[in-house]
Design an enzyme around this catalytic site. Structure first.
Site, PDB file in Angstrom:
ATOM      1  N   HIS A 202       2.924   3.234  -8.953  1.00  0.00           N
ATOM      2  CA  HIS A 202       2.776   1.763  -9.074  1.00  0.00           C
ATOM      3  C   HIS A 202       3.971   1.166 -10.029  1.00  0.00           C
ATOM      4  O   HIS A 202       4.776   0.426  -9.681  1.00  0.00           O
ATOM      5  CB  HIS A 202       1.610   1.735 -10.136  1.00  0.00           C
ATOM      6  CG  HIS A 202       0.374   1.921  -9.551  1.00  0.00           C
ATOM      7  ND1 HIS A 202       0.125   1.501  -8.283  1.00  0.00           N
ATOM      8  CD2 HIS A 202      -0.682   2.457  -9.800  1.00  0.00           C
ATOM      9  CE1 HIS A 202      -1.082   1.877  -7.831  1.00  0.00           C
ATOM     10  NE2 HIS A 202      -1.630   2.484  -9.126  1.00  0.00           N
TER      11      HIS A 202
ATOM     12  N   ARG B 246       0.184   7.487  -2.843  1.00  0.00           N
ATOM     13  CA  ARG B 246       0.441   8.591  -1.803  1.00  0.00           C
ATOM     14  C   ARG B 246       1.979   8.965  -2.237  1.00  0.00           C
ATOM     15  O   ARG B 246       2.433  10.217  -2.245  1.00  0.00           O
ATOM     16  CB  ARG B 246       0.381   8.372  -0.731  1.00  0.00           C
ATOM     17  CG  ARG B 246      -1.204   8.659   0.089  1.00  0.00           C
ATOM     18  CD  ARG B 246      -1.347   7.595   1.320  1.00  0.00           C
ATOM     19  NE  ARG B 246      -1.730   6.434   1.044  1.00  0.00           N
ATOM     20  CZ  ARG B 246      -2.044   5.610   2.083  1.00  0.00           C
ATOM     21  NH1 ARG B 246      -1.704   6.091   3.298  1.00  0.00           N
ATOM     22  NH2 ARG B 246      -2.136   4.475   1.840  1.00  0.00           N
ATOM     23  N   TRP B 247       2.750   7.932  -2.326  1.00  0.00           N
ATOM     24  CA  TRP B 247       4.237   8.198  -2.751  1.00  0.00           C
ATOM     25  C   TRP B 247       4.244   9.086  -4.030  1.00  0.00           C
ATOM     26  O   TRP B 247       5.191  10.055  -4.114  1.00  0.00           O
ATOM     27  CB  TRP B 247       4.801   6.963  -2.928  1.00  0.00           C
ATOM     28  CG  TRP B 247       6.406   7.072  -3.065  1.00  0.00           C
ATOM     29  CD1 TRP B 247       7.231   6.830  -2.277  1.00  0.00           C
ATOM     30  CD2 TRP B 247       6.945   7.056  -4.503  1.00  0.00           C
ATOM     31  NE1 TRP B 247       8.500   6.971  -2.818  1.00  0.00           N
ATOM     32  CE2 TRP B 247       8.437   6.917  -4.133  1.00  0.00           C
ATOM     33  CE3 TRP B 247       6.623   7.007  -5.914  1.00  0.00           C
ATOM     34  CZ2 TRP B 247       9.532   7.065  -5.076  1.00  0.00           C
ATOM     35  CZ3 TRP B 247       7.506   6.994  -6.732  1.00  0.00           C
ATOM     36  CH2 TRP B 247       9.051   7.026  -6.363  1.00  0.00           C
TER      37      TRP B 247
ATOM     38  N   ASP C 135       0.901  -1.105   0.122  1.00  0.00           N
ATOM     39  CA  ASP C 135       0.092  -0.023  -0.214  1.00  0.00           C
ATOM     40  C   ASP C 135       1.048   1.046   0.003  1.00  0.00           C
ATOM     41  O   ASP C 135       1.824   1.355   0.632  1.00  0.00           O
ATOM     42  CB  ASP C 135      -0.920   0.062   1.174  1.00  0.00           C
ATOM     43  CG  ASP C 135      -1.989   1.003   1.226  1.00  0.00           C
ATOM     44  OD1 ASP C 135      -2.300   1.384   0.112  1.00  0.00           O
ATOM     45  OD2 ASP C 135      -2.475   1.346   2.464  1.00  0.00           O
ATOM     46  N   GLY C 136       0.394   2.419  -0.581  1.00  0.00           N
ATOM     47  CA  GLY C 136       1.240   3.593  -0.426  1.00  0.00           C
ATOM     48  C   GLY C 136       1.481   4.083  -2.021  1.00  0.00           C
ATOM     49  O   GLY C 136       2.151   5.223  -2.012  1.00  0.00           O
ATOM     50  N   ASN C 137       1.410   3.458  -3.112  1.00  0.00           N
ATOM     51  CA  ASN C 137       1.872   3.678  -4.147  1.00  0.00           C
ATOM     52  C   ASN C 137       1.356   5.360  -4.912  1.00  0.00           C
ATOM     53  O   ASN C 137       2.212   5.911  -5.195  1.00  0.00           O
ATOM     54  CB  ASN C 137       1.543   2.911  -5.555  1.00  0.00           C
ATOM     55  CG  ASN C 137       2.496   1.425  -5.327  1.00  0.00           C
ATOM     56  OD1 ASN C 137       3.415   1.501  -4.551  1.00  0.00           O
ATOM     57  ND2 ASN C 137       2.066   0.565  -6.010  1.00  0.00           N
TER      58      ASN C 137
ATOM     59  N   LEU D  74      10.821 -21.338  -2.615  1.00  0.00           N
ATOM     60  CA  LEU D  74       9.855 -20.211  -2.213  1.00  0.00           C
ATOM     61  C   LEU D  74       8.703 -19.974  -2.957  1.00  0.00           C
ATOM     62  O   LEU D  74       8.761 -20.437  -4.276  1.00  0.00           O
ATOM     63  CB  LEU D  74      10.519 -18.819  -2.192  1.00  0.00           C
ATOM     64  CG  LEU D  74       9.402 -17.682  -1.870  1.00  0.00           C
ATOM     65  CD1 LEU D  74       9.243 -17.701  -0.332  1.00  0.00           C
ATOM     66  CD2 LEU D  74      10.083 -16.335  -2.226  1.00  0.00           C
TER      67      LEU D  74
ATOM     68  N   ARG E 216      -0.428   8.700 -10.097  1.00  0.00           N
ATOM     69  CA  ARG E 216      -0.695   7.617  -9.303  1.00  0.00           C
ATOM     70  C   ARG E 216       0.463   6.376  -9.973  1.00  0.00           C
ATOM     71  O   ARG E 216       0.821   5.684  -9.373  1.00  0.00           O
ATOM     72  CB  ARG E 216      -1.945   7.224  -9.031  1.00  0.00           C
ATOM     73  CG  ARG E 216      -2.833   8.070  -8.346  1.00  0.00           C
ATOM     74  CD  ARG E 216      -4.195   7.662  -8.288  1.00  0.00           C
ATOM     75  NE  ARG E 216      -4.306   6.062  -7.734  1.00  0.00           N
ATOM     76  CZ  ARG E 216      -4.172   5.753  -6.434  1.00  0.00           C
ATOM     77  NH1 ARG E 216      -4.052   6.782  -5.449  1.00  0.00           N
ATOM     78  NH2 ARG E 216      -4.259   4.559  -5.983  1.00  0.00           N
TER      79      ARG E 216
ATOM     80  N   ARG F  77       1.765  -4.824   6.544  1.00  0.00           N
ATOM     81  CA  ARG F  77       0.813  -3.669   5.469  1.00  0.00           C
ATOM     82  C   ARG F  77       1.756  -2.513   5.430  1.00  0.00           C
ATOM     83  O   ARG F  77       2.258  -1.904   6.716  1.00  0.00           O
ATOM     84  CB  ARG F  77      -0.654  -3.369   6.207  1.00  0.00           C
ATOM     85  CG  ARG F  77      -1.179  -2.239   5.243  1.00  0.00           C
ATOM     86  CD  ARG F  77      -2.491  -2.090   5.403  1.00  0.00           C
ATOM     87  NE  ARG F  77      -3.097  -1.251   4.444  1.00  0.00           N
ATOM     88  CZ  ARG F  77      -4.469  -1.355   3.965  1.00  0.00           C
ATOM     89  NH1 ARG F  77      -5.308  -2.188   4.346  1.00  0.00           N
ATOM     90  NH2 ARG F  77      -4.940  -0.561   2.836  1.00  0.00           N
TER      91      ARG F  77
END
Length: 251
Positions: free
Chosen positions: A38, A25-26, A21-23, A132, A34, A189
């Site tokens: 991303h 706002r960054w 989360d936060g792409n 993994l 926006r 998160r």
């Protein structure tokens, strides 16, 4: 400070889930659209996958796109899908090189065919890898997942393939998208928000929750290691008392 060396290899969480989360706002902080956020978030994805592998995590699930995200502007959604496809093509060799298995969960009815074909190609190429398991939650919503599992269980009851009395946690687990994965031990998160946002609601029943103010494009390996170190300092009781955990044979 070498945070990786401080991690206790015997107490590493088996399954880590991340709400990236936060792409937006960054990007806004930098006066950019926006989609700029991303695009820069891809680096954090790479850092997180590498950090998980370095720490010995066996399963990593990333929340890439929720069922609710389809309500975002069409241009942003189109960019996200294109970015996913481009990133897959770039990272496929690294996944194979590092013995990482890719899988995808969610309702994929609305996913563009080109994206699904790209995903399926990498899934096939990595299906035998076992260092993994990287799971991408794409067009995923936990409530939708649970409703879908109930429908499938109900069909089996109607068709006499399953008795009501047989339904237990294992039956439900086996009808979820994540049936091949262990329960989540640690959920991270970013961006400072303290919500679960319809992510793996069943699977995080006993997970430790780690919230950080770091915006996703700024998330680094050390941020991931810090989350694990905090996890290792917590007492995981699973409904028992602290005394039962400390002295199991004396209670």
């Amino acid at each position: 400070m070498d945070l990786l060396s401080q991690i206790n290899s015997e107490k590493v969480p088996h399954h880590v889930a991340v709400i990236m989360d936060g792409n937006g706002r960054w990007a806004k902080q930098k006066g950019k659209p926006r989609v700029f956020g991303h695009k820069n978030g891809v680096k954090a994805v790479r850092e997180t996958i590498n950090a998980a592998g370095n720490a010995g995590v066996k399963a990593l699930t990333l929340y890439a796109f929720s069922t609710e995200n389809w309500n975002r502007p069409k241009a942003e959604v189109k960019t996200l899908m294109g970015l996913l496809l481009t990133s897959l093509k770039k990272e496929a060799k690294e996944l194979i090189k590092n013995n990482i298995k890719l899988q995808v969960i969610g309702n994929h009815e609305n996913i563009p065919t080109s994206v699904l074909n790209g995903l399926n190609k990498v899934i096939e190429q990595t299906k035998n890898n076992d260092a993994l398991t990287l799971t991408i939650a794409l067009s995923y919503g936990s409530r939708e997942e649970i409703v879908n599992s109930f429908k499938n269980i109900s069909k089996k009851i109607v068709n006499k393939q399953l008795e009501i009395e047989e339904i237990d946690e294992n039956i439900i687990n086996n009808h979820l998208y994540t049936f091949t994965l262990p329960d989540v031990d640690l959920m991270i998160r970013t961006s400072g928000e303290k919500r679960i946002s319809n992510f793996l609601l069943w699977q995080i029943a006993y997970a430790e929750l780690h919230f950080t103010n770091v915006l996703w494009p700024d998330f680094t390996k050390n941020d991931f290691y810090n989350a694990i170190l905090e996890y290792q300092n917590r007492e995981r009781r699973f409904g028992k008392t602290g005394e039962q955990i400390e002295k199991p044979n004396e209670i």
